[in-house]
Design an enzyme around this catalytic site. Sequence first.
Site, PDB file in Angstrom:
ATOM      1  N   GLY A  87       0.959  -1.137  -0.091  1.00 14.16           N
ATOM      2  CA  GLY A  87       0.115   0.043   0.199  1.00 14.16           C
ATOM      3  C   GLY A  87       0.949   1.209  -0.017  1.00 14.16           C
TER       4      GLY A  87
ATOM      5  N   GLY B  64      -7.109  -8.401  -6.418  1.00 14.63           N
ATOM      6  CA  GLY B  64      -5.763  -8.096  -6.770  1.00 14.63           C
ATOM      7  C   GLY B  64      -4.956  -9.289  -6.451  1.00 14.63           C
TER       8      GLY B  64
ATOM      9  CB  ILE C 175      -3.915  -9.430  -1.392  1.00 12.39           C
ATOM     10  CG1 ILE C 175      -2.341  -8.803  -0.931  1.00 12.39           C
ATOM     11  CG2 ILE C 175      -4.338  -9.921   0.221  1.00 12.39           C
ATOM     12  CD1 ILE C 175      -2.175  -7.646  -0.120  1.00 12.39           C
TER      13      ILE C 175
ATOM     14  CB  ILE D 138      -6.023  -8.160   5.297  1.00 13.51           C
ATOM     15  CG1 ILE D 138      -6.749  -8.603   3.983  1.00 13.51           C
ATOM     16  CG2 ILE D 138      -6.420  -9.220   6.253  1.00 13.51           C
ATOM     17  CD1 ILE D 138      -5.956  -8.104   2.741  1.00 13.51           C
TER      18      ILE D 138
ATOM     19  NE  ARG E 118      -2.382   0.870   4.217  1.00  7.70           N
ATOM     20  CZ  ARG E 118      -1.536  -0.317   4.316  1.00  7.70           C
ATOM     21  NH1 ARG E 118      -2.038  -1.384   4.459  1.00  7.70           N
ATOM     22  NH2 ARG E 118      -0.322  -0.442   3.514  1.00  7.70           N
TER      23      ARG E 118
ATOM     24  CG  ASP F   6      -3.196  -7.450   9.728  1.00  7.25           C
ATOM     25  OD1 ASP F   6      -2.845  -7.580  10.934  1.00  7.25           O
ATOM     26  OD2 ASP F   6      -2.697  -7.001   8.879  1.00  7.25           O
TER      27      ASP F   6
ATOM     28  CG  HIS G  17      -0.987  -3.254   9.786  1.00  5.99           C
ATOM     29  ND1 HIS G  17      -1.339  -1.891   9.207  1.00  5.99           N
ATOM     30  CD2 HIS G  17      -0.709  -3.940   8.603  1.00  5.99           C
ATOM     31  CE1 HIS G  17      -1.032  -1.960   7.939  1.00  5.99           C
ATOM     32  NE2 HIS G  17      -0.704  -3.307   7.700  1.00  5.99           N
TER      33      HIS G  17
ATOM     34  N   GLY H 281       0.063  -8.302   8.779  1.00  6.84           N
ATOM     35  CA  GLY H 281      -0.070  -8.886   7.528  1.00  6.84           C
ATOM     36  C   GLY H 281       0.987  -9.419   6.810  1.00  6.84           C
ATOM     37  CB  SER H 282       3.813  -7.410   5.176  1.00  2.00           C
ATOM     38  OG  SER H 282       4.065  -6.507   6.098  1.00  2.00           O
TER      39      SER H 282
HETATM   40  O1  LIG Z   1       2.355  -3.723   2.581  1.00  2.00           O
HETATM   41  C1  LIG Z   1       1.241  -3.321   3.087  1.00  2.00           C
HETATM   42  O2  LIG Z   1       0.857  -2.313   2.601  1.00  2.00           O
HETATM   43  C2  LIG Z   1       0.731  -4.049   4.213  1.00  2.00           C
HETATM   44  O3  LIG Z   1       0.015  -3.353   4.871  1.00  2.00           O
HETATM   45  C3  LIG Z   1       0.874  -5.197   4.562  1.00  2.00           C
HETATM   46  O4  LIG Z   1       0.223  -5.637   5.768  1.00  2.00           O
END
Ligand SMILES: O=C(O)C(=O)CO
Length: 321
Positions: A106, A183, A185, A263, A265, A289, A313, A315-316
């Site tokens: 993002g 997309g 994800i 997941i 924003r 998340d 947060h 996720g990654s």
């Molecule tokens: O990479 C991103 O934009 C994320 O917020 C992954 O959680």
Amino acid sequence: MLERRFFNIVITYTTVWVVRRAAVHTKMNRPKVLVSNPTVPQIGFDLLQKYCDIIRIENENETKEEIISKVKGVDAIYWASRLKLDKDIIEAAGPQMKVVGTMSAGYNHIDVDELKKRGIKLGNTPNVLNNAVADIAVLLALAASRRIHEGRLKIENNQWDLGSQWMLGQDISGATVGIIGLGGIGQAIVKRLIPFEVQQFLYTGHREKVEGKELGAKFVSLDTLVRESDFVIVSCPLNSETEEMCNEDFFAKMKKTAVFVNISRGKVVHQPSLVKALRDGQIFAAGLDVMTPEPLPPDDELLKLPNAVIVPHLGSATKKN
Ligand SMILES: O=C(O)C(=O)CO
């Protein structure tokens, strides 16, 4: 959370690559690069150091003022920061600044219009994060539908009931799963959920996609998706079109038995409406998340809801070994 995120070496490589390319582009021997946060993994600094002179921000809780005081004259910015990269910072850098790299898929935390106006290139890290974020989406969907947080609270409060109808959740097998934003994800989420014997996948977005067809997902309007899905999973970017898209009206259309997962924003959701929908039983549960603000204050209303599964947060936040 920040430390763990920044351990993602793949992300670091990608961002460093973007900054390096800029260096080559600008035909400078050693371009100056501001790294906006010190928790970038060492490998990132090492790579950058080979080709560039690094201007460091030493404070893990960096402030805009600090960044502005050091950014003047840099050729590139490695934005590893939760702060907004806004016009003030871009302006303070000066007209020689050519590129920004961000360690995220993002880029809503970057004033893209301002970069465009000045011809500054932006590199982000799509795709490398798809699997990790999709894993979290599935985890949240299952945890929320099976009342994982609520179950834990029952144990802690000595409310374990032995009745056969106690704490029944929602099945994902046989369910309709709606993905907002198919997309990279969104597609990874569908692939993960296929073995769960989901009855049908719906998706919405700007247009029908070949990948949707390949995955056996049906393109529908947002309205249809929200009304018909047993699981609504938000995996679209935040922009002016999607900001507060999940509002009172949205939650009112969802089934009472449906589970909401975000997941993407936090700002895609009008959070007070989500809190109300969860509290009033307008929807069954939520798995989040992302939220507003981040970090979420420990006394936030969301955290008082037994039917909300919330993670900070992450996720990654995985590490490639
Ligand atoms: O990479 C991103 O934009 C994320 O917020 C992954 O959680």
